[in-house]
Design an enzyme around this catalytic site. Structure first.
Site, short mmCIF file in Angstrom:
data_model
loop_
_atom_site.label_atom_id
_atom_site.label_comp_id
_atom_site.label_asym_id
_atom_site.label_seq_id
_atom_site.Cartn_x
_atom_site.Cartn_y
_atom_site.Cartn_z
N GLY A 98 32.13 32.76 61.36
CA GLY A 98 33.31 31.95 61.65
C GLY A 98 33.99 31.71 60.31
O GLY A 98 33.38 31.88 59.28
N CYS A 99 35.26 31.34 60.30
CA CYS A 99 35.95 31.32 59.02
C CYS A 99 37.22 30.49 59.05
O CYS A 99 37.71 30.12 60.10
CB CYS A 99 36.36 32.72 58.61
SG CYS A 99 35.00 33.85 58.47
#
Ligand code: SF4
Ligand code: SF4
Lengths: 505, 379
Positions: free
Chosen positions: B12-13
């Site tokens: 995730g980012c």
């Protein structure tokens, strides 16, 4: 000659339940049930083929067909089956004949492949709430498209070769009128139309009354050229050149004269009562360039309006052959694995020739990709698909779509008794006998086919959503979503999959 | 390279991008601040930036940013580079070590031109550079070229993005487009090369998501000769853009529609209404089915002439856009934009699969230096 063959089954009739109504007597075309001189019903086990027709129709559930595996002395080599074959041939001197696909306990790779699903890092998609796209186009695709900007608007400059569009990646496999009954053909045509997919005439031509299903019909051109004429080609959605069949790679076909009544005769364009013999090879195809000529003759004849498929059986060199076929101009390659069914085949060929479809799909897809030509032809896989799990795994291995033959027959009532070649199918499917044929109601059969494919399509949608995918093309050839359980390194290499438990790359 | 685990890494980012369509040059401190707001979207296992317009004095040279594990890796790489390129200059990339990022690989920057003269074949020259990059990255253990475009550069490390930005002293650079990224990988390769952006030539991608279609995207690209050696989704996205925009010459918007394809129901509706786009999208889905990125993603693509934001076809990852005067902003969250531009003309949440496109008003002509100079004098 007195037969030494032992009955394969035992018919048990519960006398307390039997009301002596005679349904079983009338239903059995093999005459396994009879009335004795007192009008009491009795059975002759050795005639029974275990098609389960009488069991299904007996109003009092009085019948039970039991396996009668004859006791021969324990011997892994000389099993009851091997002895039975020898007795049979010793009595007849003939070639052992059978129907349906290879029943031998070869590994079923589908049962050694497991699918992936999303957890946390990647949400799964609920097909009941979100769109789930199974639409599939079969035909040759260019490797890129050209777009020109005209006044700031993109304009498509590429004309894509003709395609057939399927609402679900499942088609009905080639089964000829002659091998199967008119009603069975009608049911397939109707179901395909309602499902937005296609059925396939096989090499039996297209009966006059079935032209109404032509937009959903793939017509076959086989080595016997039965029933092939310009109207037939023009009417079809696609044309399939049949080179081989999974159940009997390398040999032709034989429809016995008894099955060639007036309607079959007219449709196939052969005299009533004459044997319809399809030669092993096409007599105008002795090499890949000859195949190319036939492909382009058919394209010319239909003015490049429809895709041309070439059907082959899965054999050892299938990948190279498929590559040649793609280069020869075929738009679709149909590959039939060794579990593919048949109306009639020599038992030894059915049971010993060809390779499993799982390995064939993987090898062909990999080869066409290596050569950079996977886009040039779509791949239809065939040969013993039993459920939607098999179908989705085939797509993950690299098939565009799957042909159902046996499963479609089973949906209509077939119980895989393997006696199709006798023409006495009690279910009205593999027969031309008007009395038997009437048993198959095309309305009901079409509905059953429709239900089956609808159910499978739902299941495919569920599994796709579980993987976090909402369009079938994102699974096609996506072998990362498959993992192997209990396969050797070599098998996994051919399948292009990793062992279960290994990470996602 | 040690720790270079060739294994796909799901994450995730947080991401952010800013661009001046006028081509005004801006220092790197703003994008660092923007990324700092998105701190919680990363976990310190990777941060990075890409900046365009930072090497105007060397605009005709490919700027190679290379990380080396040791001197031996550099020596081996230098041999390969020497065979292929005229090396105009090389230098250590200036960094400032801190408590947050106390050490790292050797970081070098080269300005190079291909030794072969390709004259009229711009594509050949770029393919040549790609080939050279892939050769070094696959052949030399301990060396990794992480940036290879002209007048642009990528800067990345293991750490939180704001720390990475300070480490590379990005406030000392000036660019007209900046993109940034912070990672939250679910496993820990701890390798600097694994951070975003992923770049090839002047394409730089930052990406938030996990692509469920990776297996087929990779095989699809392989058919066109790409080798997906890093096994990251991001690499796949970069090559997809390279294939469709550079090699197949598709307009950007059309390429985005291949990656985040419209649904068949929408395409059918367009076709029924006689909208020519329906036919284009149908053809696109037939031909580029292997390019469809299925699964959650939000990406920002930077390139010499612009910046593009795109989310997946059902928008399973966040993406917000905003404009102010000549500025286009794209980020995972509006807060990251407001931090650096409190007043905005317009803020919107792009629809699923709708690209947000920023373009330089005076685009740089690629391939030919002559045309490029001309362009610059006009501007
Ligand atoms: S169908 Fe059933 S009830 Fe009727 S005669 Fe046969 S076994 Fe008896
Ligand atoms: S089609 Fe009829 S004859 Fe053939 S296997 Fe099925 S039930 Fe038996």
């Amino acid at each position: 000659m007195k037969t030494y063959q032992l009955p394969e089954v035992r018919i048990e009739r519960d006398k307390d339940r039997c009301i002596n109504c005679g349904v079983c007597v009338r239903q059995c075309a093999f005459n396994a049930h009879k009335f004795d001189e007192d009008g009491e019903v009795y059975s002759e086990d050795e005639k029974c083929v275990a098609c389960q027709r009488c069991v299904s129709l007996c109003p009092t559930n009085a019948l039970y067909i039991k396996d009668n595996a004859p006791f021969v002395k324990d011997n892994a080599n000389w099993t009851a089956e091997t002895q039975k074959y020898i007795w049979k041939q010793a009595e007849t001197g003939g070639v052992l004949l059978t129907g349906m696909g290879n029943p031998k306990p070869y590994p079923i790779y589908w049962d050694h492949l497991v699918l992936n699903a999303s957890q946390v890092t990647n949400p799964s998609i609920d097909p009941l709430r979100e769109p789930m796209e199974l639409r599939t186009y079969l035909g040759s695709k260019p490797d890129h498209i050209e777009i020109e900007m005209v006044n700031g608007e993109p304009v498509l400059r590429t004309k894509i070769a003709p395609q057939i569009m399927l609402k679900t990646p499942i088609l009905f496999s080639a089964m000829s009128y002659g091998a199967i009954s008119y009603n069975a053909c009608e049911a397939l045509g109707r179901a395909a139309t309602e499902l937005g997919t296609f059925w396939n005439t096989g090499e039996g031509g297209l009966h006059r009354n079935l032209y109404k299903y032509a937009p959903n019909t793939i017509v076959q051109v086989a080595s016997g050229r039965f029933g092939v004429h310009s109207e037939y080609l023009d009417a079809a959605a696609a044309i399939e050149i049949k080179i081989g069949q999974g159940a009997k790679p390398g040999i032709g076909g034989h429809l016995p004269g008894e099955k060639v009544g007036p309607a079959v005769s007219e449709t196939r364009m052969i005299p009533v009562g004459s044997d319809a013999l399809s030669p092993a090879p096409h007599h105008d195809i002795y090499s890949i360039e000859d195949l190319s000529q036939l492909i382009f003759s058919l394209k010319e004849a239909t003015e490049y309006t429809k895709p041309i498929s070439v059907k082959i059986s899965a054999v050892h060199n299938v990948a190279a052959i498929a590559s040649g076929i793609a280069r020869a101009g075929a738009d679709i390659i149909a590959i039939d694995g060794f579990r593919g069914g048949t109306g009639a085949a020599p038992t030894m060929i059915r049971d010993n020739v060809g390779i499993p479809i799982e390995l064939a799909i993987a090898a062909v897809d990999a080869r066409l990709r290596e050569e950079g030509i996977r886009n040039r032809a779509s791949i239809i896989a065939a040969g013993g698909f039993r459920n939607s799990g098999d179908v989705i795994k085939a797509i993950a291995l690299g098939a565009d779509a799957v042909y159902l033959g046996t499963a479609a027959l089973v949906a209509m009532g077939c119980h895989v008794c393997q006696k199709c070649y006798t023409g006495k199918c009690n279910w009205g499917i593999a027969t031309q006998n008007p009395y038997l044929e009437k048993r198959l109601n095309p309305d009901i059969a079409a509905e059953r086919l429709y239900n089956l494919v609808r159910g499978w399509s739902h299941e495919i949608s569920e599994m796709l959503g579980g993987m976090g995918i909402n369009a079938i093309e994102s699974l096609r050839g996506n072998r990362l979503h498959l993992r192997a359980v209990g396969l050797s390194r070599e098998e996994m290499d051919v399948l292009g999959v990793q062992v279960a438990g290994s990470p996602m790359a | 390279m040690e720790g270079q685990i060739h294994r796909r890494n799901i994450s995730g980012c947080g991401l952010a991008g800013m661009m001046s369509e006028d081509g005004r040059l801006m220092g790197g401190e703003a994008i660092i601040r923007s990324m700092e707001v998105l701190h919680d979207r990363s976990n310190g296992l990777g941060g990075g930036f890409a900046a365009y317009g930072i090497y105007p004095h060397k605009a005709d040279y490919y700027a190679l940013h290379i990380m080396y594990d040791d001197v031996k890796a550099k020596e081996e790489t230098d041999v390969l580079l020497d065979e292929r390129f005229e090396i105009d200059s090389e230098e250590i990339i200036p960094t400032k070590k801190s408590e947050a990022i106390p050490k790292g690989p050797l970081l070098w920057r080269y300005f190079v031109k291909p030794k072969v003269d390709f004259e009229d074949c711009g594509l050949c020259e770029e393919d040549y550079v790609i080939e050279a990059v892939m050769t070094v990255n696959s052949m030399v253990s301990g060396a990794f070229i992480f940036s290879s475009g002209k007048n642009m550069g990528a800067f990345k490390a293991v750490g939180y993005p704001e720390d990475v930005g300070k480490f590379y002293r990005l406030d000392e650079y000036e660019g007209y487009t900046w993109i940034g990224h912070g990672r939250f990988p679910t496993n820990t390769p701890g390798w600097w090369g694994g951070a975003h952006p992923f770049t090839i030539l002047d394409w730089a991608i930052v990406h938030n998501g996990e692509i469920s279609s990776y297996g087929i995207n990779k095989r699809y690209l392989e058919m066109f000769g790409y080798k997906c050696t890093m096994l990251t989704d991001t690499e796949v996205v970069a090559y997809m853009f390279d294939l469709m925009l550079r090699r197949h010459n598709l307009p950007l918007e059309v390429a985005c529609k291949a990656l985040a394809a419209p649904f068949w129901t929408d395409i059918d509706r367009m076709k029924a209404k006689g909208n020519a786009k329906g036919d284009i999208y149908e053809a696109l889905r037939m031909v580029y089915g292997g390019a469809l990125l299925n699964g959650p993603f939000a990406i920002i693509l930077g390139h010499t002439n612009g910046m593009v934001g795109l989310s997946d076809r059902v928008k399973l990852r966040p993406l917000t856009a905003a404009r102010k005067d000549d500025m286009l902003y794209i980020a995972s969250e509006e807060a990251a934009i407001r931090e650096i531009s409190p007043e905005l003309d317009i803020v919107w949440n792009p629809k699923a699969g709708e690209p947000v496109v920023g373009e330089l008003k005076n685009p740089v002509k690629k391939g030919s230096n002559k045309a490029r100079e001309l362009e610059e004098t006009v501007a």
